[in-house]
Design a protein around this motif. Structure first.
Motif, PDB file in Angstrom:
ATOM      1  N   ASP A  23      46.706 -25.081 -87.508  1.00 49.56           N
ATOM      2  CA  ASP A  23      45.679 -26.017 -87.983  1.00 49.56           C
ATOM      3  C   ASP A  23      44.803 -26.444 -86.804  1.00 49.56           C
ATOM      4  N   VAL A  24      43.540 -25.979 -86.783  1.00 49.59           N
ATOM      5  CA  VAL A  24      42.636 -26.322 -85.676  1.00 49.59           C
ATOM      6  C   VAL A  24      42.156 -27.770 -85.763  1.00 49.59           C
ATOM      7  N   GLY A  25      42.359 -28.424 -86.890  1.00 49.71           N
ATOM      8  CA  GLY A  25      41.963 -29.821 -87.022  1.00 49.71           C
ATOM      9  C   GLY A  25      43.076 -30.801 -86.702  1.00 49.71           C
ATOM     10  N   ALA A  26      44.220 -30.289 -86.224  1.00 51.87           N
ATOM     11  CA  ALA A  26      45.376 -31.147 -85.982  1.00 51.87           C
ATOM     12  C   ALA A  26      45.600 -31.425 -84.501  1.00 51.87           C
ATOM     13  N   VAL A  27      44.588 -31.197 -83.659  1.00 57.46           N
ATOM     14  CA  VAL A  27      44.691 -31.468 -82.227  1.00 57.46           C
ATOM     15  C   VAL A  27      43.710 -32.582 -81.885  1.00 57.46           C
ATOM     16  N   ARG A  28      44.234 -33.712 -81.385  1.00 53.16           N
ATOM     17  CA  ARG A  28      43.411 -34.861 -81.023  1.00 53.16           C
ATOM     18  C   ARG A  28      43.496 -35.097 -79.522  1.00 53.16           C
ATOM     19  N   VAL A  29      42.372 -35.446 -78.922  1.00 50.30           N
ATOM     20  CA  VAL A  29      42.294 -35.632 -77.474  1.00 50.30           C
ATOM     21  C   VAL A  29      41.907 -37.076 -77.174  1.00 50.30           C
ATOM     22  N   PHE A  30      42.667 -37.726 -76.284  1.00 50.65           N
ATOM     23  CA  PHE A  30      42.393 -39.100 -75.859  1.00 50.65           C
ATOM     24  C   PHE A  30      42.167 -39.099 -74.348  1.00 50.65           C
ATOM     25  N   ILE A  31      41.050 -39.676 -73.911  1.00 52.55           N
ATOM     26  CA  ILE A  31      40.739 -39.798 -72.492  1.00 52.55           C
ATOM     27  C   ILE A  31      40.745 -41.275 -72.134  1.00 52.55           C
ATOM     28  N   ASP A  32      41.676 -41.679 -71.292  1.00 48.01           N
ATOM     29  CA  ASP A  32      41.837 -43.084 -70.888  1.00 48.01           C
ATOM     30  C   ASP A  32      41.983 -44.008 -72.095  1.00 48.01           C
ATOM     31  N   GLY A  33      42.627 -43.532 -73.145  1.00 53.60           N
ATOM     32  CA  GLY A  33      42.853 -44.337 -74.334  1.00 53.60           C
ATOM     33  C   GLY A  33      41.761 -44.267 -75.375  1.00 53.60           C
ATOM     34  N   VAL A  34      40.641 -43.617 -75.067  1.00 53.21           N
ATOM     35  CA  VAL A  34      39.541 -43.460 -76.019  1.00 53.21           C
ATOM     36  C   VAL A  34      39.649 -42.076 -76.655  1.00 53.21           C
ATOM     37  N   GLU A  35      39.637 -42.020 -77.981  1.00 57.90           N
ATOM     38  CA  GLU A  35      39.730 -40.724 -78.630  1.00 57.90           C
ATOM     39  C   GLU A  35      38.409 -39.980 -78.491  1.00 57.90           C
ATOM     40  N   ARG A  36      38.488 -38.765 -77.979  1.00 52.57           N
ATOM     41  CA  ARG A  36      37.295 -37.926 -77.846  1.00 52.57           C
ATOM     42  C   ARG A  36      37.031 -37.240 -79.184  1.00 52.57           C
ATOM     43  N   LEU A  57      40.384 -35.126 -64.375  1.00 57.25           N
ATOM     44  CA  LEU A  57      41.669 -35.675 -64.793  1.00 57.25           C
ATOM     45  C   LEU A  57      42.709 -35.588 -63.679  1.00 57.25           C
ATOM     46  N   GLU A  58      43.627 -36.558 -63.680  1.00 57.24           N
ATOM     47  CA  GLU A  58      44.755 -36.522 -62.757  1.00 57.24           C
ATOM     48  C   GLU A  58      46.087 -36.387 -63.480  1.00 57.24           C
ATOM     49  N   GLN A  59      46.106 -36.594 -64.797  1.00 54.72           N
ATOM     50  CA  GLN A  59      47.353 -36.460 -65.545  1.00 54.72           C
ATOM     51  C   GLN A  59      47.051 -36.125 -66.993  1.00 54.72           C
ATOM     52  N   VAL A  60      47.829 -35.208 -67.565  1.00 56.79           N
ATOM     53  CA  VAL A  60      47.727 -34.849 -68.982  1.00 56.79           C
ATOM     54  C   VAL A  60      49.126 -34.807 -69.564  1.00 56.79           C
ATOM     55  N   THR A  61      49.335 -35.524 -70.664  1.00 58.26           N
ATOM     56  CA  THR A  61      50.605 -35.484 -71.379  1.00 58.26           C
ATOM     57  C   THR A  61      50.324 -35.176 -72.842  1.00 58.26           C
ATOM     58  N   VAL A  62      51.328 -34.659 -73.529  1.00 57.92           N
ATOM     59  CA  VAL A  62      51.168 -34.322 -74.943  1.00 57.92           C
ATOM     60  C   VAL A  62      52.204 -35.064 -75.764  1.00 57.92           C
ATOM     61  N   GLU A  63      51.801 -35.408 -76.966  1.00 61.42           N
ATOM     62  CA  GLU A  63      52.678 -36.082 -77.925  1.00 61.42           C
ATOM     63  C   GLU A  63      52.726 -35.217 -79.182  1.00 61.42           C
ATOM     64  N   GLU A  64      53.908 -34.698 -79.491  1.00 59.59           N
ATOM     65  CA  GLU A  64      54.077 -33.788 -80.621  1.00 59.59           C
ATOM     66  C   GLU A  64      54.558 -34.548 -81.855  1.00 59.59           C
ATOM     67  N   THR A  65      53.886 -34.339 -82.970  1.00 61.55           N
ATOM     68  CA  THR A  65      54.337 -34.840 -84.261  1.00 61.55           C
ATOM     69  C   THR A  65      54.279 -33.676 -85.251  1.00 61.55           C
ATOM     70  N   PRO A  66      54.953 -33.769 -86.380  1.00 62.30           N
ATOM     71  CA  PRO A  66      54.887 -32.664 -87.343  1.00 62.30           C
ATOM     72  C   PRO A  66      53.471 -32.395 -87.854  1.00 62.30           C
ATOM     73  N   ALA A  67      52.628 -33.435 -87.932  1.00 64.28           N
ATOM     74  CA  ALA A  67      51.303 -33.271 -88.524  1.00 64.28           C
ATOM     75  C   ALA A  67      50.222 -32.967 -87.505  1.00 64.28           C
ATOM     76  N   GLU A  68      50.389 -33.393 -86.247  1.00 68.77           N
ATOM     77  CA  GLU A  68      49.320 -33.209 -85.273  1.00 68.77           C
ATOM     78  C   GLU A  68      49.866 -33.227 -83.852  1.00 68.77           C
ATOM     79  N   LEU A  69      49.038 -32.716 -82.943  1.00 73.49           N
ATOM     80  CA  LEU A  69      49.325 -32.744 -81.519  1.00 73.49           C
ATOM     81  C   LEU A  69      48.316 -33.675 -80.848  1.00 73.49           C
ATOM     82  N   ARG A  70      48.807 -34.640 -80.102  1.00 74.01           N
ATOM     83  CA  ARG A  70      47.937 -35.600 -79.424  1.00 74.01           C
ATOM     84  C   ARG A  70      47.990 -35.342 -77.922  1.00 74.01           C
ATOM     85  N   VAL A  71      46.834 -35.121 -77.344  1.00 76.27           N
ATOM     86  CA  VAL A  71      46.711 -34.842 -75.913  1.00 76.27           C
ATOM     87  C   VAL A  71      46.164 -36.096 -75.243  1.00 76.27           C
ATOM     88  N   HIS A  72      46.956 -36.696 -74.344  1.00 71.50           N
ATOM     89  CA  HIS A  72      46.568 -37.923 -73.647  1.00 71.50           C
ATOM     90  C   HIS A  72      46.220 -37.572 -72.204  1.00 71.50           C
TER      91      HIS A  72
END
Length: 270
Positions: A23-36, A57-72
């Motif tokens: 699902d290409v719509g299930a990847v969300r990107v957050f930069i410094d807490g603001v969703e891009r 960027l100096e740090q990238v972490t990922v948060e996995e859920t069954p419905a989406e992937l969140r990139v912080h």
């Protein structure tokens, strides 16, 4: 990362898309807490990762859920009163030439300034090559518990058209050229550090903008209030995110709980 599929139409400057379990719509990107967010109709809300300013960027972490992937993602910061400077000059295959510079300094009174820029150009045989110019600036102040800063990040892109090879025969110009930019500007006030132990709170007012030569410029406001508690491997976070565009506003609250040990981690998100 298992579950992620990477797709691109070319090489360095070409559009880059990620899919989470197809699902290409299930990847969300957050930069410094603001969703891009992709706010122009060009990509139908799908993130073009070629326009994400990875070099800031100096740090990238990922948060996995069954419905989406969140990139912080967290942008580069300076914490020392000694000036931080860096210059990169690179060249490589596909006629790549890259110039990048950083300057950052924090004063003894807590004031800080950061300036950075990157210019990269490349030429690729299949096409989708071009030139990308990005910039970042930050002015802020901090003491032991309180901090406030204003940050601006812009990533421009001039991309040539590209070819498709559906049955080994190239179709030239099948992927159209692109010339535009994506920018993020925000003001943030915070009490304590969200990465440190103990309670924390921060408020962000942000503006996202995107421009394309064939389209009108689009912009969207985003307001974020978040807080939490970190203690002995336990992380509790609550967020209220409001988006405003075209005279309409929507509120999206969320909560996250996570416990991390040496060999085990458990998390829940609503």
């Amino acid at each position: 990362l298992p579950g992620v599929t990477y797709m691109t139409t070319g090489f360095l400057q070409a559009p880059q898309v990620l899919a989470w379990h197809g699902d290409v719509g299930a990847v969300r990107v957050f930069i410094d807490g603001v969703e891009r967010e992709e706010i122009t109709p060009r990509t139908a809300g799908i993130t073009d990762f070629a326009l994400v300013p990875l070099w800031t960027l100096e740090q990238v972490t990922v948060e996995e859920t069954p419905a989406e992937l969140r990139v912080h993602a967290r942008t580069w910061r300076v914490e020392r009163t000694t000036a931080s400077t860096r210059t990169d000059v690179l060249t490589g295959s596909e006629n790549l030439n890259l110039f990048r510079g950083f300057f950052g300094k924090r004063s003894s009174n807590g004031m800080a300034i950061q300036i950075a820029a990157q210019q990269a150009s490349t030429a690729s045989v299949p096409g989708m090559d071009g030139d990308a110019l990005g910039a970042m600036a930050r002015l802020g102040w901090a003491n032991r518990d309180w901090s406030v800063d204003a940050t601006w990040i812009r990533q421009g892109m001039k991309r040539n058209s590209g070819a498709r090879f559906p049955l080994s025969a190239p179709v030239l110009g099948a992927f159209p050229a692109f010339s535009g930019s994506s920018s993020l500007a925000y003001v943030r006030a915070a009490w304590r550090n969200p990465q440190a132990d103990g309670p924390w709170l921060q408020v962000i007012a942000a503006s996202l903008a995107a421009a394309k030569t064939q389209d009108t410029t689009a912009s969207r406001s985003q307001y974020v209030v978040s807080g939490g508690l970190n203690r002995a491997g336990l992380r509790l976070t609550g967020t209220a995110r409001m988006r405003a565009m075209g005279g309409k506003a929507e509120l999206a609250p969320s909560a996250h709980a996570e416990w991390v040990a040496r060999f085990l981690s458990v998390g829940a998100t609503v």
